[in-house]
Write an enzyme that holds these catalytic residues in place. Structure first.
Site, PDB file in Angstrom:
ATOM      1  N   HIS A 180      -1.046   0.940  -9.693  1.00  0.00           N
ATOM      2  CA  HIS A 180      -1.776   0.085  -8.731  1.00  0.00           C
ATOM      3  C   HIS A 180      -2.557  -1.022  -9.448  1.00  0.00           C
ATOM      4  O   HIS A 180      -3.764  -1.183  -9.246  1.00  0.00           O
ATOM      5  CB  HIS A 180      -2.722   0.921  -7.842  1.00  0.00           C
ATOM      6  CG  HIS A 180      -3.141   0.167  -6.606  1.00  0.00           C
ATOM      7  ND1 HIS A 180      -3.454   0.788  -5.421  1.00  0.00           N
ATOM      8  CD2 HIS A 180      -3.290  -1.171  -6.369  1.00  0.00           C
ATOM      9  CE1 HIS A 180      -3.785  -0.118  -4.514  1.00  0.00           C
ATOM     10  NE2 HIS A 180      -3.693  -1.328  -5.083  1.00  0.00           N
TER      11      HIS A 180
ATOM     12  N   ARG B 262       0.863  -1.187   0.000  1.00  0.00           N
ATOM     13  CA  ARG B 262       0.000   0.000   0.000  1.00  0.00           C
ATOM     14  C   ARG B 262       0.897   1.235   0.000  1.00  0.00           C
ATOM     15  O   ARG B 262       1.995   1.218   0.584  1.00  0.00           O
ATOM     16  CB  ARG B 262      -0.887   0.054   1.250  1.00  0.00           C
ATOM     17  CG  ARG B 262      -2.094  -0.835   1.202  1.00  0.00           C
ATOM     18  CD  ARG B 262      -3.180  -0.317   0.253  1.00  0.00           C
ATOM     19  NE  ARG B 262      -4.342  -1.185   0.258  1.00  0.00           N
ATOM     20  CZ  ARG B 262      -4.578  -2.171  -0.609  1.00  0.00           C
ATOM     21  NH1 ARG B 262      -3.719  -2.420  -1.572  1.00  0.00           N
ATOM     22  NH2 ARG B 262      -5.681  -2.901  -0.534  1.00  0.00           N
TER      23      ARG B 262
END
Ligand SMILES: NC(=O)c1ccc[n+]([C@@H]2O[C@H](COP(=O)([O-])OP(=O)(O)OC[C@H]3O[C@@H](n4cnc5c(N)ncnc54)[C@H](OP(=O)(O)O)[C@@H]3O)[C@@H](O)[C@H]2O)c1
Length: 314
Positions: free
Chosen positions: A277, A229
């Site tokens: 991502h 993350r």
């Protein structure tokens, strides 16, 4: 009995379609559209609007559409029901593809040869190290980290892993907890971060940590990969560490704020590789099949699997 889908940042339609096909006896509704929220029994979330689930008083469980649950646990008004995460093998396989691609790209200097080709330069590098000489350290030995670590091992890398609790994995040197961290970092040439975002891991990828990585290894400096993350990393520290030679290069799939701002110096830094991502995208049909099985089992009176422990945050 209704299943409510609460998704932000991506198209909900493929998910609605898959749920409708897979669970035709359930009504599938989008968050906010149901006139009788008391009929909603299951919530499905990807970055739902914080506070929006509080009106569903009869929820039995909330399912995450991905492996991570930080986006759910960040909701201060989250209903007090079990949170279930996805553990679909499809996600692990996709993540390992990303890890192998980028670890090998750094080993075989892919960016350098790409630049050379664009300039029609024929110049080979006789000092190419082999995978066996490279120490890869995988932070997080869960569903994704373990799969990636085993595949890196198969390619020939010298692999170690770091987790919260001790592990014994054949062929992989295992480290755990804060006391082992410095030893794990001291042997690492390529650091692959596949940690979840929790209060303990937030900001862990910072200059202080980079300074503990092995210097002077066969790649002339440590390399960072992060697909966990964005909030695990300090992007200011990454840039400073690259410019000061503390890190040699980095590949990042996740960012402190997404999408990454066009102002970010990361975009044009020659030692930075960026992916948007998408290291391991959730495939709606695979994830819905997994959630549907869980809902059917729950309705037969069986316990839910892969329930998140709120106290540790993953
Ligand atoms: N970029 C993408 O496309 C993408 C896609 C999917 C997931 N992800 C990210 O990947 C993360 C990991 O997924 P996963 O399924 O592998 O999670 P997981 O199965 O829950 O594994 C998490 C691992 O991290 C370790 N860990 C957690 N807190 C730690 C700490 N404080 N210190 C040391 N180790 C710690 C755990 O240790 P123990 O084994 O001891 O519990 C475990 O090995 C997700 O949370 C998500 O953020 C990214």
């Amino acid at each position: 009995m209704a299943i409510m889908i609460a998704i932000r940042g991506q198209d909900a339609e493929p998910w609605v379609k898959c749920f409708t096909e897979r669970l035709p006896n359930h009504s599938i509704v989008l968050e906010g559209s149901h006139t009788q929220p008391e009929l909603v029994r299951f919530g499905v979330s990807w970055q739902h609007e914080p506070g929006s689930l509080a009106r569903y008083k009869n929820l039995a469980a909330i399912f995450s559409l991905g492996a991570g649950v930080d986006h759910i646990l960040a909701d201060p008004k989250l209903p007090s029901v079990p949170i279930v995460r996805s553990t679909n093998p499809d996600l692990s396989n996709r993540m390992s593809e990303w890890v192998l691609l980028h670890v090998l790209a750094h080993l075989r200097q892919y960016r350098k040869y790409d630049r050379q080709q664009s300039q029609k330069v024929w110049k080979d590098d006789r000092s190419q190290p082999s995978a066996e000489e490279i120490h890869v350290g995988v932070m997080g030995l869960g569903m994704l980290g373990l799969n990636a670590a085993n595949k890196l091992k198969m390619v020939g890398f010298d692999v170690a892993g770091w987790s919260r609790t001790p592990k014994n994995i054949p062929g992989i040197e295992c480290f755990s907890g804060s006391t082992d961290l410095e030893h794990f970092l001291a042997r690492t040439d390529i650091l692959v971060c596949l940690l979840p975002l929790t209060p303990e891991t937030k900001g862990i990828l910072n200059k202080r940590l980079f300074l503990q990585l092995r210097q002077g290894g066969p790649l002339s400096g440590p390399i960072l990969l992060n697909a966990g993350r964005g909030e695990l990393q300090s992007e200011d520290d990454i840039i400073t560490s690259l410019d000061e030679g503390i890190l040699r290069a980095t590949t990042l799939d996740v960012f402190e704020i997404e999408p990454l701002s066009t102002d970010s110096p990361l975009w044009l830094h020659p030692a930075v590789t960026i992916t948007p991502h998408n290291a391991a995208m959730s495939d709606p049909s695979a994830i819905v099949a997994e959630i549907a099985k869980q809902i059917e089992a729950y309705e037969r009176g069986e316990p839910l699997q892969n329930v998140v422990k709120h106290t540790i945050g993953y």
